[in-house]
Design an enzyme around this catalytic site. Structure first.
Site, PDB file in Angstrom:
ATOM      1  N   GLU A  80      -5.139  -5.336  10.583  1.00 46.18           N
ATOM      2  CA  GLU A  80      -4.106  -4.324  10.809  1.00 46.18           C
ATOM      3  C   GLU A  80      -4.368  -3.614  12.133  1.00 46.18           C
ATOM      4  OE1 GLU A  80      -2.207  -3.069   6.838  1.00 46.18           O
ATOM      5  OE2 GLU A  80      -3.934  -1.791   7.179  1.00 46.18           O
TER       6      GLU A  80
ATOM      7  N   GLY B 166       2.610   1.953  10.723  1.00 43.36           N
ATOM      8  CA  GLY B 166       3.527   3.086  10.554  1.00 43.36           C
ATOM      9  C   GLY B 166       4.217   3.510  11.838  1.00 43.36           C
TER      10      GLY B 166
ATOM     11  N   GLU C 174      -6.478   4.497   7.981  1.00 43.87           N
ATOM     12  CA  GLU C 174      -6.298   5.927   7.687  1.00 43.87           C
ATOM     13  C   GLU C 174      -7.553   6.501   7.024  1.00 43.87           C
ATOM     14  OE1 GLU C 174      -2.600   5.449   5.610  1.00 43.87           O
ATOM     15  OE2 GLU C 174      -1.656   4.861   7.495  1.00 43.87           O
TER      16      GLU C 174
ATOM     17  N   GLY D 122       3.005  -1.285   4.273  1.00 39.88           N
ATOM     18  CA  GLY D 122       3.011   0.146   3.982  1.00 39.88           C
ATOM     19  C   GLY D 122       4.427   0.616   3.686  1.00 39.88           C
ATOM     20  N   GLY D 123       5.071   1.184   4.684  1.00 40.31           N
ATOM     21  CA  GLY D 123       6.397   1.805   4.527  1.00 40.31           C
ATOM     22  C   GLY D 123       7.402   0.940   3.778  1.00 40.31           C
TER      23      GLY D 123
ATOM     24  N   SER E  20       3.712  -2.499  10.248  1.00 43.32           N
ATOM     25  CA  SER E  20       5.178  -2.466  10.399  1.00 43.32           C
ATOM     26  C   SER E  20       5.853  -3.794  10.055  1.00 43.32           C
ATOM     27  CB  SER E  20       5.559  -2.002  11.808  1.00 43.32           C
ATOM     28  OG  SER E  20       5.077  -0.692  12.040  1.00 43.32           O
TER      29      SER E  20
ATOM     30  N   HIS F  80      -9.125   0.890   5.092  1.00 44.50           N
ATOM     31  CA  HIS F  80      -7.834   1.138   5.754  1.00 44.50           C
ATOM     32  C   HIS F  80      -8.056   2.072   6.949  1.00 44.50           C
ATOM     33  CE1 HIS F  80      -3.745   2.437   6.513  1.00 44.50           C
ATOM     34  NE2 HIS F  80      -3.367   1.338   5.863  1.00 44.50           N
TER      35      HIS F  80
ATOM     36  N   ASN G 100       0.860  -1.176   0.000  1.00 46.46           N
ATOM     37  CA  ASN G 100       0.000   0.000   0.000  1.00 46.46           C
ATOM     38  C   ASN G 100       0.899   1.229   0.000  1.00 46.46           C
ATOM     39  OD1 ASN G 100      -1.842   2.020   0.498  1.00 46.46           O
ATOM     40  ND2 ASN G 100      -2.245   1.429   2.618  1.00 46.46           N
ATOM     41  N   TRP G 101       0.957   1.875  -1.133  1.00 49.27           N
ATOM     42  CA  TRP G 101       1.888   3.006  -1.274  1.00 49.27           C
ATOM     43  C   TRP G 101       1.337   4.305  -0.692  1.00 49.27           C
ATOM     44  CZ3 TRP G 101       4.300   2.565  -6.893  1.00 49.27           C
ATOM     45  CH2 TRP G 101       4.994   1.345  -6.986  1.00 49.27           C
ATOM     46  N   LYS G 102       0.083   4.309  -0.325  1.00 53.00           N
ATOM     47  CA  LYS G 102      -0.550   5.500   0.263  1.00 53.00           C
ATOM     48  C   LYS G 102      -0.325   6.731  -0.645  1.00 53.00           C
ATOM     49  CE  LYS G 102       0.243   3.364   4.687  1.00 53.00           C
ATOM     50  NZ  LYS G 102       0.345   3.488   6.125  1.00 53.00           N
TER      51      LYS G 102
HETATM   52  C1  PEP Z   1      -0.524  -0.064   6.134  1.00 52.56           C
HETATM   53  O1  PEP Z   1      -0.627   1.147   6.007  1.00 52.56           O
HETATM   54  O2  PEP Z   1      -1.403  -0.809   5.674  1.00 52.56           O
HETATM   55  C2  PEP Z   1       0.633  -0.560   6.846  1.00 52.56           C
HETATM   56  C3  PEP Z   1       0.618  -1.794   7.255  1.00 52.56           C
HETATM   57  O3  PEP Z   1       1.673   0.324   7.036  1.00 52.56           O
HETATM   58  P1  PEP Z   1       3.104   0.000   7.666  1.00 52.56           P
HETATM   59  O4  PEP Z   1       3.591  -1.286   7.062  1.00 52.56           O
HETATM   60  O5  PEP Z   1       3.961   1.164   7.306  1.00 52.56           O
HETATM   61  O6  PEP Z   1       2.894  -0.138   9.144  1.00 52.56           O
END
Ligand code: PEP
Length: 249
Positions: free
Chosen positions: A166, A172, A96, A233-234, A212, A94, A9-11
């Site tokens: 999640e 994040g 966010e 994500g990251g 994460s 998500h 997920n590149w957001k």
């Molecule tokens: C996400 O935003 O779905 C996520 C899991 O982010 P991260 O891996 O950065 O925690």
């Protein structure tokens, strides 16, 4: 056998040039894998991503969509618009979207239904906040998120659902659920689905862990029997990290 999936997920990251560069690095380094590999760039770069990935096994997903077919919804994107550019997978729910844009289970139920009516695949995200884990209400929170958004669907519809558990406190933050915490929750989710539907729906749905995930912790998390992959994500923004996570599965 359940499908293993690693989705990035590149957001709201990566402009057009950066999108193309990351995809070309990913394509060059992609290991042989039985897992499905998915990336979700921002809307404006979906077409370019599809073009860059022609002939590749890497699939492209959207990060969101509206439930309506079309109309006066300024700034929104419909299922048909995504399908028109061959994007048939969408991330919904998500945390966010829930926290910054007020998306509720009820709204998400409408979005999920709209996507499934178009035969799209939905990666449905849910998970508890830190306070809910601390107060040990995390199981009931997760159960009600699933019930409110998904349990009106008929069993048949679940073939197009992928779940992404999640925990919000792990997104994040660098904080990860331990492999045991992930397994415990994923087993609970499967049991809850078996109760609402039946064992075969529960056994067949892929449940990803997100929060994460990094190359250093991916193998341990993915080794758990009810964890079928990850939503990243990251670490999906760096080709080497994402490729190492794919290797871990
Ligand atoms: C996400 O935003 O779905 C996520 C899991 O982010 P991260 O891996 O950065 O925690």
């Amino acid at each position: 056998m359940r499908t293993k999936i690693v989705a990035g997920n590149w957001k709201m990251n990566k402009n057009l040039e950066e999108t193309e560069a990351l995809l070309s690095e990913l394509s060059a380094k992609l290991p042989d894998t039985d897992a499905e590999v998915i990336v979700a760039p921002t809307f404006v770069n979906l077409v370019a991503a599809q073009r860059s990935l022609q002939g590749s096994v890497i699939q492209v997903a959207a990060q969101n969509m509206h439930f309506a077919e079309n109309g006066a919804y300024t700034g929104e994107i419909s299922a048909d618009m995504l399908l028109h550019i061959d994007v048939d997978t969408v991330i919904l729910g998500h945390s966010e979207r829930r926290s910054h844009f007020g998306e509720t289970d009820e709204l998400l139920a409408k979005k999920v239904k709209a996507a499934l009516e178009k035969d799209m695949t939905v990666i449905f995200c849910f998970g508890e906040e830190l306070e809910e884990r601390k107060s040990e209400t995390h199981f009931s929170v997760v159960e009600s998120q699933l019930k409110n958004a998904l349990f009106d669907l008929d069993a048949q519809a679940w073939k197009n659902i992928v779940l992404a558990y999640e925990p919000v406190w792990a997104i994040g933050t660098g904080e990860t659920a331990s492999p045991e915490q992930a397994q415990e929750m994923h087993a609970f989710i499967r049991k809850t689905i078996a109760g609402a539907y039946n064992d075969s729906v529960a056994d067949e749905v892929s449940i990803l862990y997100g929060g994460s995930v990094k190359p250093a912790n991916a193998s341990d998390i993915f080794s758990k029997p009810d964890v079928d992959g990850g939503l990243i994500g990251g670490a999906s923004l760096k080709s080497t990290d994402f490729v190492d996570i794919i290797k871990a599965i």
